[in-house]
Design a protein around this motif. Structure first.
Motif, PDB file in Angstrom:
ATOM      1  N   THR A   1       0.818  -1.215   0.000  1.00 24.80           N
ATOM      2  CA  THR A   1       0.000   0.000   0.000  1.00 24.80           C
ATOM      3  C   THR A   1       0.848   1.259   0.000  1.00 24.80           C
ATOM      4  OG1 THR A   1      -1.812  -1.125   1.155  1.00 24.80           O
ATOM      5  CG2 THR A   1      -1.765   1.281   1.280  1.00 24.80           C
ATOM      6  N   VAL A   2       1.973   1.241   0.721  1.00 23.69           N
ATOM      7  CA  VAL A   2       2.801   2.444   0.825  1.00 23.69           C
ATOM      8  C   VAL A   2       3.842   2.546  -0.289  1.00 23.69           C
ATOM      9  CG1 VAL A   2       2.454   2.550   3.312  1.00 23.69           C
ATOM     10  CG2 VAL A   2       4.498   1.412   2.411  1.00 23.69           C
ATOM     11  N   GLY A   3       3.898   1.548  -1.179  1.00 23.95           N
ATOM     12  CA  GLY A   3       4.744   1.701  -2.355  1.00 23.95           C
ATOM     13  C   GLY A   3       5.989   0.852  -2.427  1.00 23.95           C
ATOM     14  N   PHE A   4       6.256   0.006  -1.421  1.00 24.83           N
ATOM     15  CA  PHE A   4       7.417  -0.879  -1.504  1.00 24.83           C
ATOM     16  C   PHE A   4       7.080  -2.096  -2.362  1.00 24.83           C
ATOM     17  CE2 PHE A   4       8.629   1.429   2.372  1.00 24.83           C
ATOM     18  CZ  PHE A   4       9.960   1.700   2.085  1.00 24.83           C
ATOM     19  N   GLN A   5       8.017  -2.481  -3.185  1.00 29.13           N
ATOM     20  CA  GLN A   5       7.805  -3.611  -4.089  1.00 29.13           C
ATOM     21  C   GLN A   5       8.215  -4.941  -3.460  1.00 29.13           C
ATOM     22  OE1 GLN A   5       6.263  -2.928  -7.098  1.00 29.13           O
ATOM     23  NE2 GLN A   5       6.159  -0.899  -6.132  1.00 29.13           N
ATOM     24  N   HIS A   6       9.126  -4.887  -2.474  1.00 28.01           N
ATOM     25  CA  HIS A   6       9.663  -6.123  -1.895  1.00 28.01           C
ATOM     26  C   HIS A   6       9.548  -6.072  -0.380  1.00 28.01           C
ATOM     27  CE1 HIS A   6      11.194  -7.140  -5.856  1.00 28.01           C
ATOM     28  NE2 HIS A   6      11.763  -5.936  -5.907  1.00 28.01           N
TER      29      HIS A   6
ATOM     30  N   ARG B   1      13.594  -4.471   6.203  1.00 32.59           N
ATOM     31  CA  ARG B   1      14.952  -4.057   6.571  1.00 32.59           C
ATOM     32  C   ARG B   1      14.992  -2.554   6.887  1.00 32.59           C
ATOM     33  NH1 ARG B   1      17.115  -5.688   2.413  1.00 32.59           N
ATOM     34  NH2 ARG B   1      17.513  -3.773   1.244  1.00 32.59           N
ATOM     35  N   LEU B   2      14.370  -1.746   6.043  1.00 35.29           N
ATOM     36  CA  LEU B   2      14.364  -0.302   6.275  1.00 35.29           C
ATOM     37  C   LEU B   2      13.553   0.057   7.519  1.00 35.29           C
ATOM     38  CD1 LEU B   2      13.898   1.101   2.649  1.00 35.29           C
ATOM     39  CD2 LEU B   2      15.989   1.077   4.007  1.00 35.29           C
TER      40      LEU B   2
ATOM     41  N   LYS C   1      13.006  -1.772  10.225  1.00 44.29           N
ATOM     42  CA  LYS C   1      13.727  -2.129  11.440  1.00 44.29           C
ATOM     43  C   LYS C   1      14.884  -1.173  11.695  1.00 44.29           C
ATOM     44  CE  LYS C   1      15.807  -5.942  13.992  1.00 44.29           C
ATOM     45  NZ  LYS C   1      16.146  -7.383  14.006  1.00 44.29           N
ATOM     46  N   ALA C   2      15.559  -0.747  10.640  1.00 50.77           N
ATOM     47  CA  ALA C   2      16.659   0.199  10.803  1.00 50.77           C
ATOM     48  C   ALA C   2      16.156   1.534  11.361  1.00 50.77           C
ATOM     49  CB  ALA C   2      17.366   0.418   9.471  1.00 50.77           C
ATOM     50  N   ALA C   3      14.942   1.922  10.948  1.00 57.18           N
ATOM     51  CA  ALA C   3      14.395   3.211  11.390  1.00 57.18           C
ATOM     52  C   ALA C   3      13.756   3.138  12.770  1.00 57.18           C
ATOM     53  CB  ALA C   3      13.362   3.711  10.382  1.00 57.18           C
ATOM     54  N   GLU C   4      13.091   2.014  13.082  1.00 57.46           N
ATOM     55  CA  GLU C   4      12.287   1.926  14.293  1.00 57.46           C
ATOM     56  C   GLU C   4      12.875   1.024  15.370  1.00 57.46           C
ATOM     57  OE1 GLU C   4       9.622   3.825  14.846  1.00 57.46           O
ATOM     58  OE2 GLU C   4      10.069   4.725  12.901  1.00 57.46           O
ATOM     59  N   GLY C   5      13.895   0.234  15.029  1.00 58.59           N
ATOM     60  CA  GLY C   5      14.481  -0.663  16.011  1.00 58.59           C
ATOM     61  C   GLY C   5      13.679  -1.919  16.259  1.00 58.59           C
ATOM     62  N   GLN C   6      12.671  -2.151  15.449  1.00 60.71           N
ATOM     63  CA  GLN C   6      11.871  -3.367  15.537  1.00 60.71           C
ATOM     64  C   GLN C   6      11.282  -3.674  14.174  1.00 60.71           C
ATOM     65  OE1 GLN C   6       8.255  -2.822  17.952  1.00 60.71           O
ATOM     66  NE2 GLN C   6       8.607  -0.613  17.873  1.00 60.71           N
TER      67      GLN C   6
END
Length: 320
Positions: A280-285, A291-292, A294-299
């Motif tokens: 829905t938000v535009g990621f294809q994979h 991965r992104l 978890k890197a941003a939110e720590g979970q």
């Protein structure tokens, strides 16, 4: 807090409002809610840092040079600019490293106002945050003097509350009155017509076009070629210009915009699957999204989603 800054402690304030302040019939213990404050902070920023939070924010720019990316707006700040931020709006400041970056920031839970005032008065007080959404007010010299004096008084009470460490008392009462004074003053200024300032430079206008295009199309598959072609810019010029003005890259902004939208969806609809939100938000994979995130939110997205579902269940049980 805003800009990934956290104050040393929360300030909790409560008081029994007089009839003129139209109090809500709420028990005093329910009024305790955090307000966070930074006053004339000059701490340097280590690069552009995107972030969002569920609190409402009052951001007051007092010195330096800074461009601010908030939601779909690029703002070239000038001392005396006041920004009212609605909760969960993605924002990022890019101050000049060559000058002190001076700002004061207030965070507060909007629900706190609903516990202090009757519903109609609380709605009136919060209207600028909820209807104008991330507006910039350029204060006159007289307004700046009035606002800065009020902030100085509020901060003195803030420090007293931190030093006392008490949950109630005269210090809490005075702090809360002053905090409502701030909201009332801002509300008064928002009753006057506001003029949105135009961007001074062609660079800023180009970057605003990029931000607006991404806001309208972030859920689609986007490439630098797509964005540059739609805006009739070359890829090298687009990349260099965006980085120069905002302090970040086009794709870092795009990914953070998508991640922020995912967080909002998880908060509003925690029963939706991670893969559905990802698409829905535009990621294809899904792996890239996870991965992104978890890197941003720590979970992981799944951990975040479950946390929102648990919080929603607890809120529902308290209201039952």
């Amino acid at each position: 807090m805003g800009e990934n800054e956290a104050p040393a402690s929360y300030v909790q304030a409560s008081f029994e409002l007089e009839e003129a302040c139209v109090p809500a019939p709420v028990h005093q213990s329910q009024w305790l809610s955090p307000v966070e404050m930074l006053y004339r902070n000059e701490a340097p920023m280590a690069g552009a840092q995107f972030h969002s939070h569920p609190f409402y924010e009052i951001y007051y720019f007092q010195g330096g040079e800074c461009t601010y990316l908030i939601g779909d707006k690029l703002i070239a700040l000038k001392p005396g600019d006041l920004i009212l931020m609605h909760g969960m709006t993605l924002h990022c400041s890019n101050p000049s490293p060559h000058q002190p970056y001076i700002r004061s920031i207030l965070h507060f839970e909007p629900a706190m106002i609903g516990k202090l005032l009757r519903p109609d008065a609380a709605a009136h007080m919060l209207q600028p945050f909820e209807e104008l959404r991330n507006i910039r007010l350029s204060l006159s010299a007289e307004q700046q003097a009035e606002f800065e004096a009020l902030l100085a008084q509020l901060y003195a009470l803030y420090r007293t509350r931190r030093a006392d460490g008490a949950a109630a008392g005269a210090g809490a009462d005075r702090f809360t009155f002053r905090f409502l004074d701030v909201l009332a003053l801002v509300r008064e200024w928002c009753d006057s017509p506001t003029i949105q300032q135009e961007h001074d430079s062609l660079k800023e206008r180009h970057v605003q076009s990029v931000v607006s295009y991404i806001e309208e199309n972030y859920a689609r598959e986007l490439t630098l070629d797509t964005i540059a072609g739609a805006l009739h810019l070359t890829k090298p010029y687009l990349s260099h210009l965006f980085k120069e003005v905002t302090g970040t890259t086009v794709f870092k902004y795009l990914y953070n915009r998508r991640l922020n939208q995912a967080k909002m969806l998880f908060r509003l609809e925690p029963n939706r699957s991670v893969s559905d939100v990802c698409r829905t938000v535009g990621f294809q994979h899904l792996a890239h999204f996870s991965r992104l995130f978890k890197a941003a939110e720590g979970q992981t997205p799944e951990q975040y989603r479950k946390g929102m579902a648990i919080r929603g269940g607890l809120s529902a049980s308290r209201e039952a």
